[in-house]
Design a protein around this motif. Structure first.
Motif, PDB file in Angstrom:
ATOM      1  N   LEU A 213       1.057  -1.265   0.178  1.00 26.14           N
ATOM      2  CA  LEU A 213      -0.740  -0.215  -0.111  1.00 26.14           C
ATOM      3  C   LEU A 213       0.897   1.460   0.025  1.00 26.14           C
ATOM      4  CD1 LEU A 213      -1.938  -1.129   2.869  1.00 26.14           C
ATOM      5  CD2 LEU A 213      -2.818  -1.135   0.206  1.00 26.14           C
ATOM      6  N   HIS A 214       2.606   0.869  -0.186  1.00 27.30           N
ATOM      7  CA  HIS A 214       3.326   2.227   0.558  1.00 27.30           C
ATOM      8  C   HIS A 214       3.163   2.989  -0.911  1.00 27.30           C
ATOM      9  CE1 HIS A 214       5.929   4.383   3.411  1.00 27.30           C
ATOM     10  NE2 HIS A 214       6.356   4.225   2.273  1.00 27.30           N
ATOM     11  N   ALA A 215       2.992   2.520  -2.091  1.00 25.49           N
ATOM     12  CA  ALA A 215       3.418   3.391  -2.869  1.00 25.49           C
ATOM     13  C   ALA A 215       2.159   4.976  -3.029  1.00 25.49           C
ATOM     14  CB  ALA A 215       3.112   2.371  -4.715  1.00 25.49           C
ATOM     15  N   GLY A 216       0.874   3.989  -2.733  1.00 30.33           N
ATOM     16  CA  GLY A 216      -0.018   5.564  -2.436  1.00 30.33           C
ATOM     17  C   GLY A 216       0.267   6.449  -1.324  1.00 30.33           C
ATOM     18  N   SER A 217       0.629   5.935  -0.134  1.00 28.44           N
ATOM     19  CA  SER A 217       0.569   6.527   1.140  1.00 28.44           C
ATOM     20  C   SER A 217       1.753   7.582   0.856  1.00 28.44           C
ATOM     21  CB  SER A 217       1.387   5.685   1.883  1.00 28.44           C
ATOM     22  OG  SER A 217       1.990   6.340   3.363  1.00 28.44           O
ATOM     23  N   ALA A 218       2.707   7.135  -0.082  1.00 25.80           N
ATOM     24  CA  ALA A 218       4.147   8.055   0.136  1.00 25.80           C
ATOM     25  C   ALA A 218       3.795   9.210  -1.067  1.00 25.80           C
ATOM     26  CB  ALA A 218       5.159   7.302  -1.490  1.00 25.80           C
ATOM     27  N   ALA A 219       2.684   8.797  -2.203  1.00 20.56           N
ATOM     28  CA  ALA A 219       2.209   9.765  -3.211  1.00 20.56           C
ATOM     29  C   ALA A 219       1.448  10.889  -2.010  1.00 20.56           C
ATOM     30  CB  ALA A 219       1.910   9.138  -4.034  1.00 20.56           C
ATOM     31  N   SER A 220       0.971   9.859  -1.210  1.00 21.93           N
ATOM     32  CA  SER A 220      -0.227  11.006  -0.722  1.00 21.93           C
ATOM     33  C   SER A 220       0.531  11.870   0.313  1.00 21.93           C
ATOM     34  CB  SER A 220      -0.788  10.315   0.413  1.00 21.93           C
ATOM     35  OG  SER A 220      -1.784   9.403  -0.136  1.00 21.93           O
ATOM     36  N   LEU A 222       3.907  13.136  -0.341  1.00 20.38           N
ATOM     37  CA  LEU A 222       4.424  13.767  -1.774  1.00 20.38           C
ATOM     38  C   LEU A 222       3.417  15.234  -2.264  1.00 20.38           C
ATOM     39  CD1 LEU A 222       7.019  11.793  -3.280  1.00 20.38           C
ATOM     40  CD2 LEU A 222       7.447  13.298  -1.520  1.00 20.38           C
ATOM     41  N   LEU A 223       1.890  14.685  -2.230  1.00 20.39           N
ATOM     42  CA  LEU A 223       0.796  15.265  -3.098  1.00 20.39           C
ATOM     43  C   LEU A 223       0.711  16.271  -1.433  1.00 20.39           C
ATOM     44  CD1 LEU A 223      -1.488  15.625  -4.372  1.00 20.39           C
ATOM     45  CD2 LEU A 223      -3.223  14.537  -2.955  1.00 20.39           C
ATOM     46  N   LEU A 224       1.352  16.551  -0.217  1.00 16.36           N
ATOM     47  CA  LEU A 224       0.635  16.867   0.904  1.00 16.36           C
ATOM     48  C   LEU A 224       2.133  18.153   0.630  1.00 16.36           C
ATOM     49  CD1 LEU A 224      -1.669  15.452   3.247  1.00 16.36           C
ATOM     50  CD2 LEU A 224      -2.259  17.397   1.560  1.00 16.36           C
ATOM     51  N   ARG A 225       3.410  18.177   0.416  1.00 13.08           N
ATOM     52  CA  ARG A 225       4.017  18.103   0.864  1.00 13.08           C
ATOM     53  C   ARG A 225       5.236  18.102  -0.081  1.00 13.08           C
ATOM     54  NH1 ARG A 225       1.750  19.532   3.978  1.00 13.08           N
ATOM     55  NH2 ARG A 225       1.398  19.361   6.507  1.00 13.08           N
TER      56      ARG A 225
END
Length: 434
Positions: A213-220, A222-225
């Protein structure tokens, strides 16, 4: 229902207290440091939080996905803090290696300051895992109490040092790391999580599931920061100092929305698809309603108070807040939908939308920051958040058959909330009379 309202009040109080402490801390920092200094401090902390977000392996999402298995709950809880410290230490080491490689590029702070920030990474990952367990155990008030305690310590330390006139960028970063240690201690001491002997087999299983699931979490994350890193590279620390103050203030508007998300999370478990979808839809309606009120209140308050409180050097932040708030609240209101998709669909239904929104965010920031600076950064972020929520809602509607209109608040929702708020003071008065 009474218990839920009591939980809501307690959590609102704890979150409000933490946010007040955060606002006071931001005022102390803004008054002691110029925008350039605040930008340097924030970039160091952002490197630390990036190490947490990119290195936590999405174990907390794996905990959530595995919580339905009651036999594993005690072991998931016992593993949470030790696993967080171990994973966080690895993330901190990786961050320092990356910082050494990129030192001298993109206006990055010095290595000693970055090392101080990275010292808080293992503690922060431990807080993340333990807070998630506290929420899953239906003890969200403890998860809310921990950041309040950390914020109180952070604010107190900053005020004490600030009164002496010796508040520096380095001091602010040290205090930030200390506040994470306090939060973790409260989570353990207040019974939010029990530290047990690690079960390595379950730890490997949890990390393996989280990694999927981590690709989505990391993308989320990076989306914020990612906007902060791009703004720092393209416009420098001064722009970062003003813009990140706006982000801090805009995120205050999430208070009620995030509390609702935490309280209702356990209700989405132990149910079939239809029931869980109905709970998610009702929660989204409530969060949208609360978010709209919060957004309007925050934009008006910041426009009036930003200069008197923070000083003329930060006046531009008011415009940034107005552009940021809608996207931040949409992102928060979409959390029940994201949780539903995480439970009942392939992880890619969470990963792909986040990756798509990240691409939109980076592309728009690259174009808009050189032209409009911080305003362009805020516009790009809100557009990307909106795109993410739109994709998630589309997937939710197609899977459940619930019309998208049922995710928007109605007059009856407004009347129901108003009625509960009117009844609450009467109930409290009766309780005191008894």
């Amino acid at each position: 229902m009474a218990d839920s309202r009591l939980q809501f009040v307690r959590m609102i109080a704890a979150r409000a207290g933490a946010l007040v402490m955060g606002v006071v801390a931001s005022v102390i920092i803004a008054r002691a440091l110029p925008p350039e200094g605040r930008g340097t401090y924030y970039m160091a902390v952002t490197v630390g939080t990036a190490a947490m977000a990119l290195g936590h392996l999405s174990v907390e999402q794996a905990q959530t996905a595995m919580w339905s298995d009651k036999a594993s709950r005690a072991s998931l809880e016992g593993n949470s803090v030790p696993l967080g410290l171990i994973v966080g230490a690895g993330a901190a080491l990786a961050a320092m290696v990356a910082a050494a490689v990129f030192q001298g590029y993109a206006n990055m702070p010095d290595l000693w300051l970055l090392a101080t920030a990275c010292a808080g990474v293992p503690l922060g990952v431990g807080v993340l895992y333990a807070s998630n367990i506290a929420v899953l155990r239906d003890r969200p008030h403890v998860a809310a109490l921990a950041p309040l305690a950390g914020a109180v310590v952070q604010c107190s330390c900053l005020a004490a040092v600030g009164l002496t006139g010796h508040l520096t960028v380095y001091t602010v970063v040290v205090v930030w790391s200390v506040s994470l240690a306090v939060s973790l201690a409260v989570l353990i001491g207040a019974g939010g999580v029990t530290v047990g002997r690690p079960r390595m087999g379950l730890a490997r299983t949890t990390c393996g599931k989280g990694l999927r699931l981590h690709a989505g979490s990391a993308a989320s994350y990076l989306l914020l920061r990612s906007d902060v890193f791009l703004l720092n590279a393209l416009a420098g620390p001064r722009a970062v100092g003003i813009y990140t103050l706006a982000v801090t203030l805009a995120e205050l508007s999430r208070l009620a929305v995030d509390v609702v998300a935490q309280i209702t999370l356990p209700r989405q478990f132990g149910r079939d698809v239809d029931e869980s979808a109905a709970v998610a839809a009702r929660t989204v309606r409530l969060m949208v309603l609360l978010g709209a009120v919060s957004a309007l209140t925050m934009v008006v308050a910041v426009s009036v108070l930003i200069t008197p409180v923070y000083g003329a050097a930060y006046a531009e932040a008011a415009a940034f807040v107005a552009w940021l708030v809608p996207g931040i609240l949409l992102l928060s209101a979409g959390r029940p939908v994201a949780t539903f998709l995480l439970r009942f669909r392939s992880p890619w239904f969470v990963v792909l939308p986040s990756l798509t929104a990240l691409a939109v965010n980076i592309g728009l920031n690259t174009v808009l920051i050189p032209a409009w600076g911080g305003v362009g950064c805020a516009i790009a972020s809100t557009a990307a958040y909106t795109a993410l929520v739109a994709v998630q809602v589309t997937s939710f509607v197609r899977m459940t058959g619930i019309p998208w209109r049922q995710l928007l608040p109605t007059a009856s929702d407004t009347a129901q909330i108003t009625g509960r708020l009117r009844r609450r003071p009467k109930e409290l008065g009766m309780g005191r009379a008894q």
